[in-house]
Design an enzyme around this catalytic site. Structure first.
Site, PDB file in Angstrom:
ATOM      1  N   SER A 130       0.816  -1.221   0.000  1.00 33.91           N
ATOM      2  CA  SER A 130       0.000   0.000   0.000  1.00 33.91           C
ATOM      3  C   SER A 130       0.848   1.270   0.000  1.00 33.91           C
ATOM      4  CB  SER A 130      -0.963   0.016   1.189  1.00 33.91           C
ATOM      5  OG  SER A 130      -1.835  -1.104   1.139  1.00 33.91           O
ATOM      6  N   ARG A 131       2.052   1.180  -0.531  1.00 29.17           N
ATOM      7  CA  ARG A 131       2.971   2.310  -0.621  1.00 29.17           C
ATOM      8  C   ARG A 131       3.413   2.845   0.746  1.00 29.17           C
ATOM      9  NH1 ARG A 131       3.342   0.367  -4.857  1.00 29.17           N
ATOM     10  NH2 ARG A 131       3.332   1.366  -6.918  1.00 29.17           N
ATOM     11  N   LEU A 132       3.233   2.051   1.796  1.00 32.44           N
ATOM     12  CA  LEU A 132       3.692   2.447   3.129  1.00 32.44           C
ATOM     13  C   LEU A 132       5.104   1.898   3.333  1.00 32.44           C
ATOM     14  CD1 LEU A 132       0.409   1.894   5.152  1.00 32.44           C
ATOM     15  CD2 LEU A 132       1.341   4.034   4.253  1.00 32.44           C
TER      16      LEU A 132
END
Length: 213
Positions: free
Chosen positions: A190-192
């Site tokens: 999730s692009r974290l």
């Protein structure tokens, strides 16, 4: 036709936690480097080198890492090339490794100096003969007439060095990027992403911080 904006990938291979990294970014790089080697990544030593002119105009290109230790990261090139001219004006640079197979990046910001004459000579003489001749033949980054002009220059140099010793040209040698910041980036879902940054302190040692993705 698929939209460019729709191209994406979710990262999930590994994590990067503060308690898992070493106190020394060179040791941390060494750990990641060894894992990259063992993963048999193609052109594992390829890195983006970003420089800028005195006026702040940026440029970037891919070069190859040829050595590293706690003094810095070394690459070789023509001192009269665009990057050489920019480094003469503004001796600061950024290096970026992207090992997509491991979903990792390493970003290095630092000051740049030329390596010693002895280091440049030693590496130059270790190169294949064709690459040595090419360093003499090519006026890197300058406009030339066509491919034939370059090939003729190579022939001229081949003839020249049939009777002369092939040594390193004065306009060719190594640079060392001496880091002040090294960031380790691990792709996450999730692009974290995990981002751990080392910053060199004036009193010595490195400050370790987590950056928001």
């Amino acid at each position: 036709m698929a939209s460019i904006a729709d191209i994406r990938r979710d990262y999930s291979l590994k994590t990067l936690i503060e308690t898992e990294v070493t106190d020394n970014p060179f040791l941390q790089f060494g750990d990641w480097w060894q894992q990259a080697i063992e993963s048999e990544i193609d052109e594992v030593n390829a890195m983006t080198l970003a420089t800028s002119s005195n006026e702040g105009v940026p440029s970037a290109r891919i070069v190859l890492l040829k050595g590293y230790d706690e003094k810095g990261f070394v690459f070789y090139t023509n001192y009269e090339s665009m990057k050489g001219q920019e480094l003469a004006e503004n001796p600061r640079a950024c290096l970026l490794f992207f090992w997509k197979e491991l979903e990792r990046q390493v970003r290095i910001i630092g000051l740049v100096e030329k390596v010693s004459v002895e280091e440049s000579d030693e590496y130059f003489l270790s190169r294949p003969t064709g690459s040595q001749v090419g360093a003499w033949a090519s006026p890197q980054s300058r406009v030339i007439e066509n491919r034939s002009w370059l090939e003729n220059r190579v022939k001229e140099m081949d003839e020249k060095f049939k009777t002369e010793q092939l040594t390193r040209p004065a306009h060719w040698g190594g640079y060392r990027v001496k880091p002040v910041i090294i960031e380790f980036w691990q792709g996450r879902s999730s692009r974290l992403h995990d981002r751990i940054q080392y910053t060199l302190q004036e009193i010595g040692g490195w400050k370790i911080e987590r950056l928001a993705p």
